[in-house]
Design a protein around this motif. Sequence first.
Motif, PDB file in Angstrom:
ATOM      1  N   ILE A  23       0.835  -1.204   0.000  1.00  0.00           N
ATOM      2  CA  ILE A  23       0.000   0.000   0.000  1.00  0.00           C
ATOM      3  C   ILE A  23       0.868   1.251   0.000  1.00  0.00           C
ATOM      4  O   ILE A  23       0.688   2.140  -0.835  1.00  0.00           O
ATOM      5  CB  ILE A  23      -0.967  -0.013   1.205  1.00  0.00           C
ATOM      6  N   THR A  24       1.809   1.334   0.928  1.00  0.00           N
ATOM      7  CA  THR A  24       2.627   2.549   1.010  1.00  0.00           C
ATOM      8  C   THR A  24       3.478   2.721  -0.246  1.00  0.00           C
ATOM      9  O   THR A  24       3.700   3.845  -0.695  1.00  0.00           O
ATOM     10  CB  THR A  24       3.509   2.558   2.276  1.00  0.00           C
ATOM     11  N   GLY A  25       3.916   1.631  -0.838  1.00  0.00           N
ATOM     12  CA  GLY A  25       4.698   1.713  -2.059  1.00  0.00           C
ATOM     13  C   GLY A  25       3.901   2.193  -3.262  1.00  0.00           C
ATOM     14  O   GLY A  25       4.478   2.690  -4.233  1.00  0.00           O
ATOM     15  N   ALA A  26       2.592   2.058  -3.197  1.00  0.00           N
ATOM     16  CA  ALA A  26       1.732   2.458  -4.314  1.00  0.00           C
ATOM     17  C   ALA A  26       1.296   3.922  -4.246  1.00  0.00           C
ATOM     18  O   ALA A  26       0.625   4.412  -5.155  1.00  0.00           O
ATOM     19  CB  ALA A  26       0.495   1.567  -4.364  1.00  0.00           C
ATOM     20  N   VAL A  27       1.668   4.624  -3.173  1.00  0.00           N
ATOM     21  CA  VAL A  27       1.257   6.022  -2.984  1.00  0.00           C
ATOM     22  C   VAL A  27       2.507   6.876  -2.778  1.00  0.00           C
ATOM     23  O   VAL A  27       2.880   7.195  -1.643  1.00  0.00           O
ATOM     24  CB  VAL A  27       0.287   6.167  -1.787  1.00  0.00           C
ATOM     25  N   PRO A  28       3.191   7.276  -3.861  1.00  0.00           N
ATOM     26  CA  PRO A  28       4.434   8.044  -3.704  1.00  0.00           C
ATOM     27  C   PRO A  28       4.224   9.387  -3.004  1.00  0.00           C
ATOM     28  O   PRO A  28       5.135   9.885  -2.338  1.00  0.00           O
ATOM     29  CB  PRO A  28       4.930   8.233  -5.133  1.00  0.00           C
ATOM     30  N   GLU A  29       3.041   9.961  -3.110  1.00  0.00           N
ATOM     31  CA  GLU A  29       2.746  11.242  -2.467  1.00  0.00           C
ATOM     32  C   GLU A  29       2.767  11.153  -0.941  1.00  0.00           C
ATOM     33  O   GLU A  29       2.887  12.171  -0.257  1.00  0.00           O
ATOM     34  CB  GLU A  29       1.369  11.770  -2.916  1.00  0.00           C
ATOM     35  N   VAL A 105      -1.931   9.834   8.618  1.00  0.00           N
ATOM     36  CA  VAL A 105      -0.603  10.078   8.039  1.00  0.00           C
ATOM     37  C   VAL A 105       0.048  11.207   8.825  1.00  0.00           C
ATOM     38  O   VAL A 105      -0.579  12.238   9.071  1.00  0.00           O
ATOM     39  CB  VAL A 105      -0.713  10.454   6.546  1.00  0.00           C
ATOM     40  N   GLN A 106       1.308  10.997   9.216  1.00  0.00           N
ATOM     41  CA  GLN A 106       2.096  12.026   9.907  1.00  0.00           C
ATOM     42  C   GLN A 106       3.503  12.027   9.339  1.00  0.00           C
ATOM     43  O   GLN A 106       4.136  10.968   9.237  1.00  0.00           O
ATOM     44  CB  GLN A 106       2.203  11.738  11.408  1.00  0.00           C
ATOM     45  N   GLN A 107       3.981  13.182   8.970  1.00  0.00           N
ATOM     46  CA  GLN A 107       5.370  13.372   8.547  1.00  0.00           C
ATOM     47  C   GLN A 107       5.823  12.341   7.503  1.00  0.00           C
ATOM     48  O   GLN A 107       6.887  11.732   7.619  1.00  0.00           O
ATOM     49  CB  GLN A 107       6.304  13.365   9.752  1.00  0.00           C
ATOM     50  N   GLY A 108       4.999  12.144   6.487  1.00  0.00           N
ATOM     51  CA  GLY A 108       5.377  11.294   5.369  1.00  0.00           C
ATOM     52  C   GLY A 108       5.230   9.799   5.568  1.00  0.00           C
ATOM     53  O   GLY A 108       5.698   9.013   4.742  1.00  0.00           O
ATOM     54  N   ARG A 109       4.567   9.385   6.657  1.00  0.00           N
ATOM     55  CA  ARG A 109       4.409   7.951   6.941  1.00  0.00           C
ATOM     56  C   ARG A 109       3.027   7.671   7.503  1.00  0.00           C
ATOM     57  O   ARG A 109       2.404   8.559   8.090  1.00  0.00           O
ATOM     58  CB  ARG A 109       5.445   7.507   7.981  1.00  0.00           C
ATOM     59  N   LEU A 110       2.604   6.433   7.376  1.00  0.00           N
ATOM     60  CA  LEU A 110       1.391   6.040   8.085  1.00  0.00           C
ATOM     61  C   LEU A 110       1.682   6.087   9.581  1.00  0.00           C
ATOM     62  O   LEU A 110       2.741   5.634  10.023  1.00  0.00           O
ATOM     63  CB  LEU A 110       0.969   4.623   7.689  1.00  0.00           C
ATOM     64  N   ALA A 111       0.770   6.643  10.340  1.00  0.00           N
ATOM     65  CA  ALA A 111       0.948   6.773  11.792  1.00  0.00           C
ATOM     66  C   ALA A 111       0.322   5.567  12.487  1.00  0.00           C
ATOM     67  O   ALA A 111      -0.618   5.686  13.276  1.00  0.00           O
ATOM     68  CB  ALA A 111       0.335   8.082  12.274  1.00  0.00           C
ATOM     69  N   LEU A 112       0.880   4.397  12.200  1.00  0.00           N
ATOM     70  CA  LEU A 112       0.396   3.166  12.816  1.00  0.00           C
ATOM     71  C   LEU A 112       1.166   2.895  14.092  1.00  0.00           C
ATOM     72  O   LEU A 112       2.291   3.362  14.258  1.00  0.00           O
ATOM     73  CB  LEU A 112       0.588   1.986  11.849  1.00  0.00           C
ATOM     74  N   GLY A 113       0.571   2.104  14.959  1.00  0.00           N
ATOM     75  CA  GLY A 113       1.262   1.671  16.158  1.00  0.00           C
ATOM     76  C   GLY A 113       2.401   0.717  15.806  1.00  0.00           C
ATOM     77  O   GLY A 113       2.434   0.147  14.713  1.00  0.00           O
ATOM     78  N   THR A 114       3.315   0.547  16.732  1.00  0.00           N
ATOM     79  CA  THR A 114       4.502  -0.273  16.510  1.00  0.00           C
ATOM     80  C   THR A 114       4.171  -1.644  15.944  1.00  0.00           C
ATOM     81  O   THR A 114       4.867  -2.153  15.071  1.00  0.00           O
ATOM     82  CB  THR A 114       5.275  -0.445  17.831  1.00  0.00           C
ATOM     83  N   TRP A 115       3.109  -2.268  16.419  1.00  0.00           N
ATOM     84  CA  TRP A 115       2.792  -3.641  16.041  1.00  0.00           C
ATOM     85  C   TRP A 115       1.594  -3.736  15.106  1.00  0.00           C
ATOM     86  O   TRP A 115       0.999  -4.811  14.978  1.00  0.00           O
ATOM     87  CB  TRP A 115       2.552  -4.490  17.292  1.00  0.00           C
ATOM     88  N   GLN A 116       1.228  -2.636  14.437  1.00  0.00           N
ATOM     89  CA  GLN A 116       0.063  -2.656  13.562  1.00  0.00           C
ATOM     90  C   GLN A 116       0.446  -2.792  12.094  1.00  0.00           C
ATOM     91  O   GLN A 116       1.426  -2.194  11.640  1.00  0.00           O
ATOM     92  CB  GLN A 116      -0.764  -1.375  13.731  1.00  0.00           C
ATOM     93  N   GLY A 117      -0.348  -3.559  11.376  1.00  0.00           N
ATOM     94  CA  GLY A 117      -0.180  -3.708   9.939  1.00  0.00           C
ATOM     95  C   GLY A 117      -1.529  -3.906   9.281  1.00  0.00           C
ATOM     96  O   GLY A 117      -2.495  -4.343   9.916  1.00  0.00           O
ATOM     97  N   VAL A 118      -1.598  -3.587   8.001  1.00  0.00           N
ATOM     98  CA  VAL A 118      -2.831  -3.745   7.223  1.00  0.00           C
ATOM     99  C   VAL A 118      -2.869  -5.163   6.661  1.00  0.00           C
ATOM    100  O   VAL A 118      -1.887  -5.634   6.083  1.00  0.00           O
ATOM    101  CB  VAL A 118      -2.895  -2.716   6.074  1.00  0.00           C
ATOM    102  N   TYR A 119      -4.003  -5.819   6.822  1.00  0.00           N
ATOM    103  CA  TYR A 119      -4.211  -7.170   6.293  1.00  0.00           C
ATOM    104  C   TYR A 119      -5.165  -7.127   5.108  1.00  0.00           C
ATOM    105  O   TYR A 119      -6.225  -6.488   5.172  1.00  0.00           O
ATOM    106  CB  TYR A 119      -4.916  -8.076   7.295  1.00  0.00           C
ATOM    107  N   LEU A 120      -4.812  -7.879   4.072  1.00  0.00           N
ATOM    108  CA  LEU A 120      -5.792  -8.320   3.091  1.00  0.00           C
ATOM    109  C   LEU A 120      -6.361  -9.610   3.660  1.00  0.00           C
ATOM    110  O   LEU A 120      -5.605 -10.549   3.961  1.00  0.00           O
ATOM    111  CB  LEU A 120      -5.147  -8.598   1.728  1.00  0.00           C
ATOM    112  N   CYS A 121      -7.653  -9.661   3.813  1.00  0.00           N
ATOM    113  CA  CYS A 121      -8.325 -10.849   4.333  1.00  0.00           C
ATOM    114  C   CYS A 121      -8.959 -11.559   3.140  1.00  0.00           C
ATOM    115  O   CYS A 121     -10.001 -11.129   2.638  1.00  0.00           O
ATOM    116  CB  CYS A 121      -9.386 -10.450   5.345  1.00  0.00           C
TER     117      CYS A 121
END
Length: 141
Positions: A23-29, A105-121
């Motif tokens: 996901i992050t690689g697909a959004v250069p902005e 989004v904060q400072q050019g990155r997703l503002a996820l928690g240390t142990w959080q990730g997006v899942y395709l289910c």
Amino acid sequence: MWAQHTLTLPARRRGFHLITREITGAVPELARTRTGLLHVFIQHTSASLTLNENASPDVRADFETYFNHAVPDGWAPFMHTLEGEDDMAAHIKASLLGPSLTLPVQQGRLALGTWQGVYLCEHRDHGGPRRLILTLNGEAL
């Protein structure tokens, strides 16, 4: 600033798959965004998205075990059966988990928690490629 991209994920086996980097690689902005929101939407009815543990693969396996127990394939009362015994169960699982996430989004990155990730289910045995619409709204750096 607004940006929108379509990301087509390759077919994956049934299960819960980390896709945060794709996901992050697909959004250069994203790298040029001070603050904002990234909305991630899946254009399918038998797969879904969720946010959870990004480190232990056991968590993803346990998700799959739980959902298969809670909504079994081929349950006799299902009427929608023409597309295979996993189809109606997949629709229910997708509705329970949902088709979208809105991520800060904060400072050019997703503002996820240390142990959080997006899942395709992926709820089908042979679901095929999955298409996501990624919409970024935010203030540029």
